[in-house]
Structures are given as C-alpha cells and as structure tokens.
Design an enzyme around this catalytic site. Structure first.
Site, PDB file in Angstrom:
ATOM      1  CG  HIS A  64       1.848  -2.600   3.475  1.00  0.00           C
ATOM      2  ND1 HIS A  64       3.002  -2.418   2.744  1.00  0.00           N
ATOM      3  CD2 HIS A  64       1.727  -1.481   4.261  1.00  0.00           C
ATOM      4  CE1 HIS A  64       3.554  -1.255   3.073  1.00  0.00           C
ATOM      5  NE2 HIS A  64       2.802  -0.680   3.987  1.00  0.00           N
ATOM      6  CG  ASP A  66      -0.737  -5.955  -0.607  1.00  0.00           C
ATOM      7  OD1 ASP A  66      -0.403  -5.358   0.434  1.00  0.00           O
ATOM      8  OD2 ASP A  66       0.056  -6.149  -1.550  1.00  0.00           O
ATOM      9  CG  HIS A  67       1.357  -8.808   1.983  1.00  0.00           C
ATOM     10  ND1 HIS A  67       2.229  -9.724   1.434  1.00  0.00           N
ATOM     11  CD2 HIS A  67       1.451  -7.695   1.211  1.00  0.00           C
ATOM     12  CE1 HIS A  67       2.830  -9.186   0.375  1.00  0.00           C
ATOM     13  NE2 HIS A  67       2.365  -7.954   0.227  1.00  0.00           N
ATOM     14  CG  HIS A 145       8.218  -2.957   2.394  1.00  0.00           C
ATOM     15  ND1 HIS A 145       8.208  -2.493   1.102  1.00  0.00           N
ATOM     16  CD2 HIS A 145       6.900  -3.149   2.731  1.00  0.00           C
ATOM     17  CE1 HIS A 145       6.962  -2.419   0.674  1.00  0.00           C
ATOM     18  NE2 HIS A 145       6.152  -2.801   1.645  1.00  0.00           N
ATOM     19  CG  ASP A 216       5.563  -6.338  -0.242  1.00  0.00           C
ATOM     20  OD1 ASP A 216       5.394  -7.486  -0.635  1.00  0.00           O
ATOM     21  OD2 ASP A 216       4.649  -5.494  -0.230  1.00  0.00           O
TER      22      ASP A 216
END
EC number: 3.1.26.11
Length: 319
Positions: A64, A66-67, A145, A216
C-alpha cells in the site's frame, strides 16, 4: 538498539504526522534499518538526527502506498549522495521488486550501488529465518490484511557477559587487542606462554532485546505468536474501539486489538502507531482516547508521534 518513528499516520499525512516509517538504529555497528518507507520519508530523515548514509536494510510490510511510495526517491537520493557503497538490502512482498524496477526504469533513475531485493513470503510460510548475522536474526509472518502484509521480529542474539578488567589486570594480561578477543570468550595464548580462557573473565551471558513491527492487520493469532515475549511491540492502531466494525471491514486494528495482542503475547511494552488522520483537532475522539483505551487492557502502552525515539532494552525507555 534505538527505534525512531519517522511517520505515524495511516493512509495520508497530516500536519503533525507523516505516513509510515520506523528507523532502527544499531549504534554498535554504525548501521540503520528502516521499516516501511511512506511518501516523504527522506524529508523526515532531514528533520531528524538520523544519518541516511548508515542505511543498510529496508523491510517493507506491504505494497500500500502509505508504506512504500517514499522508497524510490529515498534510494535515488542515496545514490546521488554517493554514500551507499556497501549497498542496501530490501525485504518485502513479491511485487516489491517489479514495483521498484518499474519506477526506476520509467524515471530513468540509475542506482549506482549494490541493491538486492529479497522476497519474504517463503520465510513467512515456512517459519524460517529471513535474515541472520553474528548479532541479529529477523523473522516474519503473514498478517490479516486486504493485501499480503508481513510483520517483522528483530531479535538481538545473547550478549557476552561483562569483561572483568580488574581480574585481567591481576593476571598481568597486557591491555590491547587481546582484550577484545577475551571479551568475545576466546582462548588466547599470551607472549609468556600462558593460555587464558576468555570465558573465565566474563560474567554471565546477557539476553539480547527484541522488537516486533506489526502493521497493517486486523487482530490475528499470527501477530500474537510472532510477538510472544518481545521487549517492544510496535502495532498499528488505526481506529478507536468504537469503530471496531470499520476496522474489521478494512482489516485494520483498533487500539484495543493492539492492546489485546500485546497482553496475550506477554510483551514488555506496546507502542501504538498508524493512527487514522480522522483523529485530529475537532474530532470528539482524540489520539489520547485511543491511548487510554489501550492502557485499560495493557498499561505499559505509549502513543507514537513523529520523531519519538525509544531505547530498546529489557525495560524500554522513551525520549
């Protein structure tokens, strides 16, 4: 070991929090490892006292944005600075290599230092070590996730007992390089012919410390097992307990899920990170509320903020 949080927001940055990135400093070897690399991570390095030139390994939990969106730029900057002659090892999900190759190729970016990408899936599925050297091991496990996401456990190997300098002096052992050998527990033959067993000059072996980085995920047994007995658990806490239904839908954790994981795993300290940007000024629910919810279950809990540093010891201390 020292942990420094470079980004503690989930999804998007806020004025106070950048997206996910955690640096692990290994001062005894002038080395640093990075866990996740959200957009803007290299800017966070500039605002910290961390030295990007010490970066040696990067562990990505999942793909993802944001990582991972900050990784290509950070690697490119390392190359331009000419400070990575030792190279960088990357660890992450299967698509990590193709993602990086695509970005670097289409942007005509050349990485002028050794760069190796390691897939973590096999180590997670087989329960084998992902990485090992003389001082550390790294394990990983698959979380729950929406896309394949992996948690990492960094374990410091037992440390040699404290070297008794006074005893060495009483034995008329001349100071110098021989002390380093004796500290490692080696048997050394001195110039006068005496054979000295280094273990006789060292105290009992001391346990190393361990850190688990878990994001996550929604609450899952795999996280508990990986974190069991760890000194420090860094766990995502995207939502407050009152939004548990949304957490299950999006496969993220609430503050209470993180605390329950810490309690069942028997960790030393829990740090909450990856907070939803909804918990800002004006929202009746605040980050402090998430912290209070977690502490009701696991009292030794901290709330991460950008640039918080924690010395990882059998009993952690924050600054």
């Amino acid at each position: 070991m020292q942990v420094t949080f470079l980004g503690t927001s989930s999804g998007v940055p806020t004025r106070a929090r950048n997206v996910s990135a955690v640096a692990l400093r290994l001062p005894q070897r002038s080395e640093m490892w990075l866990f996740d690399c959200g957009e803007g991570t290299q800017h966070q390095f500039l605002r910290s006292d961390l030295r990007l030139s010490q970066l040696r390994r990067v562990f990505i939990t999942h793909m993802h944005g944001d990582h991972v969106f900050g990784l290509p730029g950070l690697l490119a900057s390392l190359g331009l600075a000419g400070s990575s002659s030792a190279g960088v090892d990357l660890y992450g999900p299967d698509p990590l290599e193709s993602y990086l190759n695509g970005v670097l190729r289409t942007s005509s970016t050349r990485i002028g230092y050794p760069l190796a990408v390691h897939r973590v899936r096999d180590a997670a599925e087989q329960g084998t070590l992902l990485f090992e050297d003389d001082d550390f091991t790294v394990r990983c496990t698959l979380l729950t996730h929406r896309v394949p996401a992996y948690a990492y456990r960094i374990e410091q190997k037992p440390l040699a007992g404290r070297f008794d300098i006074e005893k060495a002096r009483e034995l008329n052992i001349p100071p110098g390089p021989v002390y380093a050998q004796l500290k490692r527990g080696e048997t050394v033959t001195l110039e006068d012919g005496r054979s000295i067993d280094g273990t006789s000059l060292c105290g009992e072996e001391r346990p190393g410390v361990s850190v688990v980085y878990c994001t996550d995920t929604v609450f899952c047994e795999a996280a508990i097992e990986l974190a069991r007995g760890a000194d420090l658990l860094i766990h995502e806490s995207t939502f407050a307990h009152g939004e548990a239904e949304m957490a299950f839908q999006k496969q993220h954790s609430t503050s209470t899920m993180a605390a329950q994981t810490a309690a069942e795993a028997g960790v030393g300290q829990l740090v909450l990170t990856h907070l939803s940007p909804r918990y800002v000024l004006g929202n009746p629910v605040t980050p402090q509320d998430l912290l209070n919810e977690a502490k009701a279950i696991f009292p030794n809990t901290l709330l991460a903020k950008d640039f918080l540093s924690i010395d990882v010891k059998p009993r952690c201390n924050s600054s």
